[in-house]
Design a protein around this motif. Structure first.
Motif, PDB file in Angstrom:
ATOM      1  N   ILE A   1      11.748  -8.472  -1.472  1.00  8.98           N
ATOM      2  CA  ILE A   1      11.706  -7.179  -2.082  1.00  8.98           C
ATOM      3  C   ILE A   1      11.416  -7.550  -3.326  1.00  8.98           C
ATOM      4  CG2 ILE A   1      13.472  -5.339  -2.696  1.00  8.98           C
ATOM      5  CD1 ILE A   1      15.044  -5.911  -0.376  1.00  8.98           C
ATOM      6  N   ILE A   2      10.172  -7.345  -3.946  1.00  3.29           N
ATOM      7  CA  ILE A   2       9.523  -7.812  -5.108  1.00  3.29           C
ATOM      8  C   ILE A   2       9.090  -6.465  -6.156  1.00  3.29           C
ATOM      9  CG2 ILE A   2       9.113 -10.128  -4.184  1.00  3.29           C
ATOM     10  CD1 ILE A   2       6.200  -9.102  -3.696  1.00  3.29           C
ATOM     11  N   GLU A   3       8.839  -6.988  -7.250  1.00  8.43           N
ATOM     12  CA  GLU A   3       8.187  -5.770  -8.299  1.00  8.43           C
ATOM     13  C   GLU A   3       6.797  -6.547  -8.468  1.00  8.43           C
ATOM     14  OE1 GLU A   3       8.223  -5.176 -12.922  1.00  8.43           O
ATOM     15  OE2 GLU A   3       9.821  -6.083 -12.010  1.00  8.43           O
ATOM     16  N   VAL A   4       5.940  -5.849  -8.580  1.00  6.96           N
ATOM     17  CA  VAL A   4       4.385  -6.010  -8.333  1.00  6.96           C
ATOM     18  C   VAL A   4       3.970  -5.043  -9.643  1.00  6.96           C
ATOM     19  CG1 VAL A   4       4.158  -6.894  -6.183  1.00  6.96           C
ATOM     20  CG2 VAL A   4       3.608  -4.367  -6.533  1.00  6.96           C
ATOM     21  N   GLU A   5       2.660  -5.262  -9.969  1.00  5.35           N
ATOM     22  CA  GLU A   5       2.133  -4.373 -11.016  1.00  5.35           C
ATOM     23  C   GLU A   5       1.715  -3.309 -10.480  1.00  5.35           C
ATOM     24  OE1 GLU A   5      -1.203  -4.572 -14.443  1.00  5.35           O
ATOM     25  OE2 GLU A   5      -0.645  -6.561 -13.534  1.00  5.35           O
ATOM     26  N   ASN A   6       0.800  -3.352  -9.304  1.00  2.92           N
ATOM     27  CA  ASN A   6       0.436  -1.884  -8.649  1.00  2.92           C
ATOM     28  C   ASN A   6       0.897  -1.870  -7.300  1.00  2.92           C
ATOM     29  OD1 ASN A   6      -1.244   0.060  -7.529  1.00  2.92           O
ATOM     30  ND2 ASN A   6      -3.064  -0.504  -8.837  1.00  2.92           N
ATOM     31  N   PRO A   7       2.105  -1.333  -7.057  1.00  7.98           N
ATOM     32  CA  PRO A   7       2.342  -1.365  -5.697  1.00  7.98           C
ATOM     33  C   PRO A   7       1.636  -0.688  -4.629  1.00  7.98           C
ATOM     34  CG  PRO A   7       4.246  -0.128  -7.358  1.00  7.98           C
ATOM     35  CD  PRO A   7       2.739  -0.478  -8.110  1.00  7.98           C
ATOM     36  N   ASP A   8       0.946   0.288  -4.838  1.00 11.87           N
ATOM     37  CA  ASP A   8       0.125   0.982  -3.810  1.00 11.87           C
ATOM     38  C   ASP A   8      -0.998   0.036  -3.537  1.00 11.87           C
ATOM     39  OD1 ASP A   8       1.651   3.409  -3.919  1.00 11.87           O
ATOM     40  OD2 ASP A   8       0.411   3.945  -5.486  1.00 11.87           O
ATOM     41  N   ALA A   9      -1.606  -0.697  -4.535  1.00 14.49           N
ATOM     42  CA  ALA A   9      -2.635  -1.800  -4.091  1.00 14.49           C
ATOM     43  C   ALA A   9      -2.242  -2.719  -3.080  1.00 14.49           C
ATOM     44  CB  ALA A   9      -3.344  -2.110  -5.308  1.00 14.49           C
ATOM     45  N   VAL A  10      -0.926  -3.231  -3.685  1.00 14.93           N
ATOM     46  CA  VAL A  10      -0.476  -4.287  -2.939  1.00 14.93           C
ATOM     47  C   VAL A  10      -0.042  -4.008  -1.483  1.00 14.93           C
ATOM     48  CG1 VAL A  10       1.615  -5.981  -2.753  1.00 14.93           C
ATOM     49  CG2 VAL A  10       0.511  -5.695  -5.112  1.00 14.93           C
ATOM     50  N   VAL A  11       0.570  -2.734  -1.485  1.00 16.24           N
ATOM     51  CA  VAL A  11       0.948  -2.341   0.163  1.00 16.24           C
ATOM     52  C   VAL A  11      -0.197  -2.432   0.852  1.00 16.24           C
ATOM     53  CG1 VAL A  11       2.160  -0.368   1.452  1.00 16.24           C
ATOM     54  CG2 VAL A  11       3.041  -1.356  -0.678  1.00 16.24           C
ATOM     55  N   ALA A  12      -1.167  -1.698   0.241  1.00 19.16           N
ATOM     56  CA  ALA A  12      -2.665  -1.574   1.128  1.00 19.16           C
ATOM     57  C   ALA A  12      -3.085  -2.900   1.454  1.00 19.16           C
ATOM     58  CB  ALA A  12      -3.697  -0.790   0.453  1.00 19.16           C
ATOM     59  N   GLN A  13      -3.195  -3.880   0.478  1.00 19.33           N
ATOM     60  CA  GLN A  13      -3.633  -5.190   0.835  1.00 19.33           C
ATOM     61  C   GLN A  13      -2.864  -5.726   1.659  1.00 19.33           C
ATOM     62  OE1 GLN A  13      -3.067  -7.714  -2.385  1.00 19.33           O
ATOM     63  NE2 GLN A  13      -4.048  -9.630  -1.600  1.00 19.33           N
TER      64      GLN A  13
ATOM     65  N   ASN B   1       8.503  -0.326  -9.413  1.00 19.79           N
ATOM     66  CA  ASN B   1       7.175  -0.837  -8.759  1.00 19.79           C
ATOM     67  C   ASN B   1       7.727  -1.959  -7.628  1.00 19.79           C
ATOM     68  OD1 ASN B   1       5.447   0.350 -10.731  1.00 19.79           O
ATOM     69  ND2 ASN B   1       6.246  -1.439 -12.360  1.00 19.79           N
ATOM     70  N   THR B   2       8.721  -1.374  -6.955  1.00 24.07           N
ATOM     71  CA  THR B   2       9.207  -2.370  -5.922  1.00 24.07           C
ATOM     72  C   THR B   2       8.482  -2.088  -4.650  1.00 24.07           C
ATOM     73  OG1 THR B   2      11.456  -2.293  -6.981  1.00 24.07           O
ATOM     74  CG2 THR B   2      11.405  -2.967  -4.619  1.00 24.07           C
ATOM     75  N   VAL B   3       8.020  -3.229  -3.883  1.00 26.57           N
ATOM     76  CA  VAL B   3       7.662  -3.261  -2.586  1.00 26.57           C
ATOM     77  C   VAL B   3       8.312  -4.284  -1.996  1.00 26.57           C
ATOM     78  CG1 VAL B   3       5.465  -4.223  -1.470  1.00 26.57           C
ATOM     79  CG2 VAL B   3       5.008  -3.127  -3.601  1.00 26.57           C
ATOM     80  N   VAL B   4       8.593  -3.720  -0.440  1.00 27.25           N
ATOM     81  CA  VAL B   4       9.366  -4.537   0.334  1.00 27.25           C
ATOM     82  C   VAL B   4       8.387  -4.992   1.447  1.00 27.25           C
ATOM     83  CG1 VAL B   4      11.117  -4.320   2.279  1.00 27.25           C
ATOM     84  CG2 VAL B   4      11.376  -2.942   0.141  1.00 27.25           C
ATOM     85  N   VAL B   5       8.336  -6.145   1.788  1.00 29.76           N
ATOM     86  CA  VAL B   5       7.611  -6.945   2.617  1.00 29.76           C
ATOM     87  C   VAL B   5       8.574  -7.526   3.847  1.00 29.76           C
ATOM     88  CG1 VAL B   5       5.861  -8.718   3.056  1.00 29.76           C
ATOM     89  CG2 VAL B   5       6.063  -7.515   0.882  1.00 29.76           C
ATOM     90  N   GLU B   6       8.142  -6.731   5.076  1.00 31.47           N
ATOM     91  CA  GLU B   6       9.046  -7.358   6.171  1.00 31.47           C
ATOM     92  C   GLU B   6       8.122  -8.565   6.806  1.00 31.47           C
ATOM     93  OE1 GLU B   6      11.822  -6.086   6.902  1.00 31.47           O
ATOM     94  OE2 GLU B   6      11.786  -4.359   5.859  1.00 31.47           O
ATOM     95  N   LEU B   7       9.024  -9.560   7.090  1.00 34.53           N
ATOM     96  CA  LEU B   7       8.339 -10.718   7.660  1.00 34.53           C
ATOM     97  C   LEU B   7       9.060 -11.138   8.987  1.00 34.53           C
ATOM     98  CD1 LEU B   7       8.919 -13.159   4.304  1.00 34.53           C
ATOM     99  CD2 LEU B   7       6.784 -11.773   5.060  1.00 34.53           C
ATOM    100  N   THR B   8       8.278 -11.896   9.618  1.00 37.45           N
ATOM    101  CA  THR B   8       8.812 -12.372  11.059  1.00 37.45           C
ATOM    102  C   THR B   8       8.477 -13.934  10.982  1.00 37.45           C
ATOM    103  OG1 THR B   8       8.684 -12.192  13.479  1.00 37.45           O
ATOM    104  CG2 THR B   8       6.547 -12.104  12.199  1.00 37.45           C
ATOM    105  N   ASP B   9       9.463 -14.515  11.849  1.00 33.85           N
ATOM    106  CA  ASP B   9       9.390 -15.971  12.010  1.00 33.85           C
ATOM    107  C   ASP B   9       9.537 -16.777  10.420  1.00 33.85           C
ATOM    108  OD1 ASP B   9       9.458 -15.717  14.651  1.00 33.85           O
ATOM    109  OD2 ASP B   9       7.210 -15.829  14.580  1.00 33.85           O
TER     110      ASP B   9
END
Length: 122
Positions: free
Chosen positions: A101-113, A86-94
Motif C-alpha cells: 500500500i504505497i504512495e506514488v506520484e502518478n497512481p493511474d500510470a503506475v496501476v496501468a504499468q 496517491n495511494t496504490v494497492v499492489v496485491e502479491l502472491t508467494d
C-alpha cells in the motif's frame, strides 16, 4: 513516496527520501510473476494494524511493515503513504508481503504499468 520501475522480470519499488527511515526499508524487489494486480485506492491508507517495524503518525504518515487487522492471509503488508490521494494497492502472491500500500506520484500510470506487467506471459 515510492518510485516503481521494472528491471527485466523484476519490479523494483524504491522508497525515496526520509521515507526510507520511517519505513525501515529502501526498496523492494518483486518478481513480475508474483504481482497479481494493482489498483488506485485512496481509502486503503486508512487500514490499521500493528507495526512491525514501522512508523505511524496519525493524519500524517504511515510507513513500514504492518500486520493489518482483518487480513485473512496473516501476512504483513508494506505501507508507505503520506498523501492518501496517491495511494496504490499492489496485491502479491508467494511473497513475504501480502500487499503493498504505497504512495506514488502518478497512481493511474503506475496501476496501468503494474497490471500490464501482471497480465503479460512469463
Amino acid at each position: 513516496m515510492v518510485v516503481v520501475h521494472s528491471e527485466g522480470d523484476t519490479v523494483v519499488f524504491t522508497v525515496e527520501g526520509w521515507h526510507k527511515l520511517w519505513a525501515f526499508r529502501s526498496e523492494l524487489r518483486i518478481p513480475r510473476a508474483n504481482i497479481k494486480s494493482a489498483r488506485h485506492d485512496p481509502e486503503a491508507a486508512h487500514t490499521w494494524g500493528f507495526r512491525a517495524p514501522g512508523t505511524h503518525i496519525p493524519g500524517l504518515l504511515k510507513a513500514g511493515t504492518f500486520y493489518l487487522v482483518g487480513s485473512v492471509d496473516n501476512k504483513p503488508a508494506f505501507l508507505d503513504v503520506q498523501h492518501q490521494e496517491n495511494t496504490v494497492v499492489v496485491e502479491l502472491t508467494d511473497e513475504h508481503f501480502a500487499r503493498l500500500i504505497i504512495e506514488v506520484e502518478n497512481p493511474d500510470a503506475v496501476v496501468a504499468q503494474l497490471n500490464e506487467l501482471a497480465a503479460a506471459p512469463s
